[in-house]
Design a protein around this motif. Structure first.
Motif, PDB file in Angstrom:
ATOM      1  N   UNK A  66     189.324  29.345  32.126  1.00  0.00           N
ATOM      2  CA  UNK A  66     188.164  30.236  32.085  1.00  0.00           C
ATOM      3  C   UNK A  66     186.917  29.547  31.550  1.00  0.00           C
ATOM      4  N   UNK A  67     187.103  28.531  30.716  1.00  0.00           N
ATOM      5  CA  UNK A  67     185.963  27.910  30.042  1.00  0.00           C
ATOM      6  C   UNK A  67     185.553  26.567  30.636  1.00  0.00           C
ATOM      7  N   UNK A  68     186.421  25.955  31.445  1.00  0.00           N
ATOM      8  CA  UNK A  68     186.095  24.654  32.037  1.00  0.00           C
ATOM      9  C   UNK A  68     186.175  24.769  33.558  1.00  0.00           C
ATOM     10  N   UNK A  69     185.032  24.590  34.197  1.00  0.00           N
ATOM     11  CA  UNK A  69     184.949  24.797  35.645  1.00  0.00           C
ATOM     12  C   UNK A  69     185.926  23.909  36.409  1.00  0.00           C
ATOM     13  N   UNK A  70     186.058  22.650  35.987  1.00  0.00           N
ATOM     14  CA  UNK A  70     186.916  21.731  36.729  1.00  0.00           C
ATOM     15  C   UNK A  70     188.399  21.976  36.490  1.00  0.00           C
ATOM     16  N   UNK A  71     188.724  22.920  35.601  1.00  0.00           N
ATOM     17  CA  UNK A  71     190.131  23.239  35.337  1.00  0.00           C
ATOM     18  C   UNK A  71     190.553  24.558  35.983  1.00  0.00           C
ATOM     19  N   UNK A  72     189.650  25.199  36.686  1.00  0.00           N
ATOM     20  CA  UNK A  72     189.996  26.473  37.313  1.00  0.00           C
ATOM     21  C   UNK A  72     191.083  26.275  38.366  1.00  0.00           C
ATOM     22  N   UNK A  73     192.063  27.160  38.333  1.00  0.00           N
ATOM     23  CA  UNK A  73     193.163  27.066  39.287  1.00  0.00           C
ATOM     24  C   UNK A  73     194.307  26.189  38.835  1.00  0.00           C
ATOM     25  N   UNK A  74     194.177  25.556  37.664  1.00  0.00           N
ATOM     26  CA  UNK A  74     195.277  24.695  37.230  1.00  0.00           C
ATOM     27  C   UNK A  74     196.412  25.533  36.644  1.00  0.00           C
ATOM     28  N   UNK A  75     197.579  24.984  36.698  1.00  0.00           N
ATOM     29  CA  UNK A  75     198.767  25.626  36.148  1.00  0.00           C
ATOM     30  C   UNK A  75     199.910  24.639  36.189  1.00  0.00           C
ATOM     31  N   UNK A  76     201.078  25.090  35.809  1.00  0.00           N
ATOM     32  CA  UNK A  76     202.224  24.185  35.786  1.00  0.00           C
ATOM     33  C   UNK A  76     203.526  24.975  35.822  1.00  0.00           C
ATOM     34  N   UNK A  77     204.537  24.362  36.381  1.00  0.00           N
ATOM     35  CA  UNK A  77     205.884  24.889  36.215  1.00  0.00           C
ATOM     36  C   UNK A  77     206.384  24.474  34.836  1.00  0.00           C
ATOM     37  N   UNK A  78     207.399  25.141  34.355  1.00  0.00           N
ATOM     38  CA  UNK A  78     208.043  24.751  33.098  1.00  0.00           C
ATOM     39  C   UNK A  78     209.535  25.034  33.196  1.00  0.00           C
ATOM     40  N   UNK A  79     210.328  24.052  32.859  1.00  0.00           N
ATOM     41  CA  UNK A  79     211.754  24.263  32.630  1.00  0.00           C
ATOM     42  C   UNK A  79     212.087  23.559  31.327  1.00  0.00           C
TER      43      UNK A  79
END
Length: 238
Positions: A66-79
């Motif tokens: 929400x606060x960094x434009x170039x990070x919008x849409x990022x995410x990750x799987x986790x196991x």
């Protein structure tokens, strides 16, 4: 990995190479920190702490989008695998998987949060069709995409000679379960297992980044205080 605390985590980032790296690194850092030491806790306590740790990582990643434009849409799987006393507990979001090789039999411990898995569950696709489906890489749940996420949690008993594999879809998308089982059944050290698995995946095309961790339980010493002897885990990211 935090082997001395019995914590092992695979996170496969998305949202562009740089942003995906940020998301996966944040997830591993937050989850390891929030889990703390799980040894000596009861099953319900460990499960609650695992859920809270993954949700804390989710919140931190989401706020950054929400606060960094170039990070919008990022995410990750986790196991994430936690080993404590005579039990294992897995927290999972996305399509990175956990497997257990026990007495020569390979068991998939987690279920993918993916479009094709939902279609398989509904009876619209067979597992074989799902592997080659054009939407096979579409996941339905990830860490960081929304303000909250609910991880799946799996609990089981640890036995001597158990072999645990945590892997991103870069590995499981290239090698089918019988191939994984055959490779893991060989007499190897954990790091050798990881190197062989990634090498074989690359020979089959290696279409995606691969992260894998192999953990071997040498003994479960109940009389001496519910301790586990773990061979130095193998891990690699390509």
């Amino acid at each position: 990995m935090v082997p001395d605390r019995g914590i092992f985590i695979v996170a496969d980032g998305m949202g562009g190479h740089a942003a995906g790296e940020v998301a996966s690194e944040m997830a591993v850092r937050y989850i390891a920190r929030e889990l703390g030491s799980i040894r000596g806790l009861g099953d319900d306590q460990v499960a609650d702490r695992m859920r809270a740790a993954i949700r804390a990582a989710n919140g931190a990643i989401f706020q950054r989008t929400l606060t960094e434009h170039d990070k919008r849409g990022m995410g990750t799987t986790v196991t994430a695998l936690g080993l404590y006393e005579t039990h294992f507990l897995i927290g999972q979001v996305g399509d990175s998987r956990a497997y257990l090789l026990r007495e020569g039999k390979l068991i998939q411990l987690t279920k993918d949060h993916s479009y094709v898995q939902e279609q398989v569950d509904a009876g619209y696709l067979t597992p074989e069709q799902a592997r080659t489906h054009p939407y096979s890489n579409v996941i339905t749940r990830c860490v960081g995409a929304n303000s909250d996420v609910m991880p799946d949690v799996y609990l089981g008993t640890v036995k001597p000679k158990d072999l645990y594999l945590l892997a991103s879809d870069g590995l499981t998308g290239m090698l089918e379960d019988p191939q994984l089982g055959e490779l893991l059944a060989r007499d190897r050290m954990p790091q050798e297992h990881v190197d062989e698995l990634i090498g074989e995946a690359n020979r089959h095309g290696g279409l995606d980044n691969i992260t894998a961790i192999v953990v071997r339980i040498d003994s479960v010493d109940i009389p001496l205080g519910d301790t586990q002897q773990i061979t130095q885990p193998g891990a690699r990211r390509r």
